[in-house]
Design an enzyme around this catalytic site. Sequence first.
Site, PDB file in Angstrom:
ATOM      1  N   ARG A   1       0.836  -1.214   0.000  1.00  0.00           N
ATOM      2  CA  ARG A   1       0.000   0.000   0.000  1.00  0.00           C
ATOM      3  C   ARG A   1       0.867   1.260   0.000  1.00  0.00           C
ATOM      4  O   ARG A   1       0.461   2.296  -0.525  1.00  0.00           O
ATOM      5  CB  ARG A   1      -0.969  -0.007   1.171  1.00  0.00           C
ATOM      6  CG  ARG A   1      -0.330  -0.132   2.529  1.00  0.00           C
ATOM      7  CD  ARG A   1      -1.350  -0.206   3.644  1.00  0.00           C
ATOM      8  NE  ARG A   1      -0.746  -0.538   4.918  1.00  0.00           N
ATOM      9  CZ  ARG A   1      -1.125  -0.047   6.079  1.00  0.00           C
ATOM     10  NH1 ARG A   1      -2.121   0.822   6.131  1.00  0.00           N
ATOM     11  NH2 ARG A   1      -0.545  -0.414   7.194  1.00  0.00           N
TER      12      ARG A   1
ATOM     13  N   SER B   1      -4.524   4.709   5.776  1.00  0.00           N
ATOM     14  CA  SER B   1      -4.405   3.321   5.335  1.00  0.00           C
ATOM     15  C   SER B   1      -4.012   3.210   3.874  1.00  0.00           C
ATOM     16  O   SER B   1      -3.328   2.267   3.474  1.00  0.00           O
ATOM     17  CB  SER B   1      -5.728   2.581   5.561  1.00  0.00           C
ATOM     18  OG  SER B   1      -6.025   2.470   6.935  1.00  0.00           O
TER      19      SER B   1
ATOM     20  N   GLU C   1     -18.987   4.534   0.107  1.00  0.00           N
ATOM     21  CA  GLU C   1     -18.227   4.006  -1.025  1.00  0.00           C
ATOM     22  C   GLU C   1     -19.016   4.021  -2.335  1.00  0.00           C
ATOM     23  O   GLU C   1     -18.450   4.282  -3.403  1.00  0.00           O
ATOM     24  CB  GLU C   1     -17.763   2.579  -0.706  1.00  0.00           C
ATOM     25  CG  GLU C   1     -16.743   2.486   0.414  1.00  0.00           C
ATOM     26  CD  GLU C   1     -17.360   2.419   1.809  1.00  0.00           C
ATOM     27  OE1 GLU C   1     -16.597   2.277   2.778  1.00  0.00           O
ATOM     28  OE2 GLU C   1     -18.614   2.503   1.908  1.00  0.00           O
TER      29      GLU C   1
ATOM     30  N   PHE D   1     -14.473  -3.178   0.644  1.00  0.00           N
ATOM     31  CA  PHE D   1     -15.399  -2.076   0.381  1.00  0.00           C
ATOM     32  C   PHE D   1     -15.280  -1.570  -1.056  1.00  0.00           C
ATOM     33  O   PHE D   1     -16.208  -0.943  -1.572  1.00  0.00           O
ATOM     34  CB  PHE D   1     -15.134  -0.925   1.351  1.00  0.00           C
ATOM     35  CG  PHE D   1     -15.098  -1.346   2.796  1.00  0.00           C
ATOM     36  CD1 PHE D   1     -15.971  -2.304   3.286  1.00  0.00           C
ATOM     37  CD2 PHE D   1     -14.172  -0.793   3.667  1.00  0.00           C
ATOM     38  CE1 PHE D   1     -15.933  -2.696   4.612  1.00  0.00           C
ATOM     39  CE2 PHE D   1     -14.121  -1.184   4.999  1.00  0.00           C
ATOM     40  CZ  PHE D   1     -15.001  -2.141   5.485  1.00  0.00           C
TER      41      PHE D   1
ATOM     42  N   HIS E   1      -5.554  -3.683   1.551  1.00  0.00           N
ATOM     43  CA  HIS E   1      -5.980  -4.659   2.559  1.00  0.00           C
ATOM     44  C   HIS E   1      -6.716  -5.841   1.932  1.00  0.00           C
ATOM     45  O   HIS E   1      -7.727  -6.309   2.445  1.00  0.00           O
ATOM     46  CB  HIS E   1      -6.852  -3.994   3.625  1.00  0.00           C
ATOM     47  CG  HIS E   1      -6.128  -2.981   4.464  1.00  0.00           C
ATOM     48  ND1 HIS E   1      -5.442  -1.912   3.931  1.00  0.00           N
ATOM     49  CD2 HIS E   1      -5.987  -2.874   5.814  1.00  0.00           C
ATOM     50  CE1 HIS E   1      -4.920  -1.182   4.906  1.00  0.00           C
ATOM     51  NE2 HIS E   1      -5.221  -1.756   6.062  1.00  0.00           N
TER      52      HIS E   1
ATOM     53  N   ASP F   1      -8.119  -8.092  11.593  1.00  0.00           N
ATOM     54  CA  ASP F   1      -9.470  -7.547  11.432  1.00  0.00           C
ATOM     55  C   ASP F   1     -10.499  -8.635  11.122  1.00  0.00           C
ATOM     56  O   ASP F   1     -11.702  -8.400  11.239  1.00  0.00           O
ATOM     57  CB  ASP F   1      -9.499  -6.482  10.341  1.00  0.00           C
ATOM     58  CG  ASP F   1      -8.906  -5.165  10.815  1.00  0.00           C
ATOM     59  OD1 ASP F   1      -8.564  -5.071  12.006  1.00  0.00           O
ATOM     60  OD2 ASP F   1      -8.770  -4.244  10.000  1.00  0.00           O
TER      61      ASP F   1
ATOM     62  N   ARG G   1      -1.951  -4.926   2.990  1.00  0.00           N
ATOM     63  CA  ARG G   1      -1.606  -4.225   4.219  1.00  0.00           C
ATOM     64  C   ARG G   1      -0.218  -4.568   4.772  1.00  0.00           C
ATOM     65  O   ARG G   1       0.493  -3.673   5.225  1.00  0.00           O
ATOM     66  CB  ARG G   1      -2.654  -4.549   5.280  1.00  0.00           C
ATOM     67  CG  ARG G   1      -2.335  -3.982   6.661  1.00  0.00           C
ATOM     68  CD  ARG G   1      -3.291  -4.539   7.699  1.00  0.00           C
ATOM     69  NE  ARG G   1      -3.147  -3.919   9.004  1.00  0.00           N
ATOM     70  CZ  ARG G   1      -3.822  -4.285  10.074  1.00  0.00           C
ATOM     71  NH1 ARG G   1      -4.695  -5.262   9.993  1.00  0.00           N
ATOM     72  NH2 ARG G   1      -3.636  -3.681  11.225  1.00  0.00           N
TER      73      ARG G   1
END
Length: 317
Positions: free
Chosen positions: A13, A40, A61, A86, A112, A120, A170
């Site tokens: 990322r 992020s 989104e 998302f 991610h 998560d 990530r």
Amino acid sequence: MKKYTNTGSKDTRSGFGAGMTELGKTNENVVALCADLIGSLKLDEFIKNHPERFFQIGIAEANMIGIAAGLTIGGKIPFTGTFANFSTGRVYDQIRQSVAYSDKNVKICASHAGLTLGEDGATHQILEDIGLMKMLPGMTVINPCDYNQTKAATIAIADHHGPVYLRFGRPVVPNFMPADEPFIIGKAIMLTEGSDVTIVATGHLVWEALQAAEALEAKGIKAEVINIHTIKPLDEEAILNSLSKTRCIVTAEEHNIIGGLGESVSRVLALKDPVPQEFVAVNDSFGESGTPEQLMEKYKLNSAAIVEAVDRVLKRK
């Protein structure tokens, strides 16, 4: 054939963030949209240098995709940023109707992705996103392997006209592709030459494939490793040329076994050169909470799993 070594582990990322920083300087039509995940997505530098070209949409989104599609009408090149879950599942209808069907020049950038999102847990670990995106007509699907390649891919897709899905992750992973390696959409990169088995890998599994090739070499097995950074359009020529020598193949990906790179390769084999294939992928399940290392081990997405798959496929030659 040069040996690829880890020059210092980084998160992919951050490669996206570095690519966006570069595009901010070189392409005034590039704009960024984010769904409340600036840190992020590593967009801080882009925003600092070009605040007028950034749009904070918030946790909306679907709205972000619609705005991005609209921005293309005025000649802008919008890059949308949020987690892969998302970026795809939550907004599939908007992507299908407003971006893919309408052939809008939107770059859907998804961080991610896969299991390595880690702690998560399953609700955020999307393992079907490649399948969702590659099924959309006209959608280019890119899954780079490290920091350098993610940066190069981010820069390259700005010059490609049409919708793109760019997938990255990530965790900190080995950075081994040369910074000056050309990134050509749809063109695979051969990393090692071999005559016994072809290993085609994408994303974080490319480094694991290289480690597997070293372990196999110690056993007297010569593996040809190919970095498939573009899943659609797939470089069929590179795969078939390799299979003309090796006559068997292992595919490796951080994705569901259904709908990913492996199935795209299977289609090529079925139509053009039916040879034995084995899969390294998540076996049709959701993920769970854990460290990236624990999850890659449990779901068999590492070099040891690739070696095992090679052993299986060699018995079927």
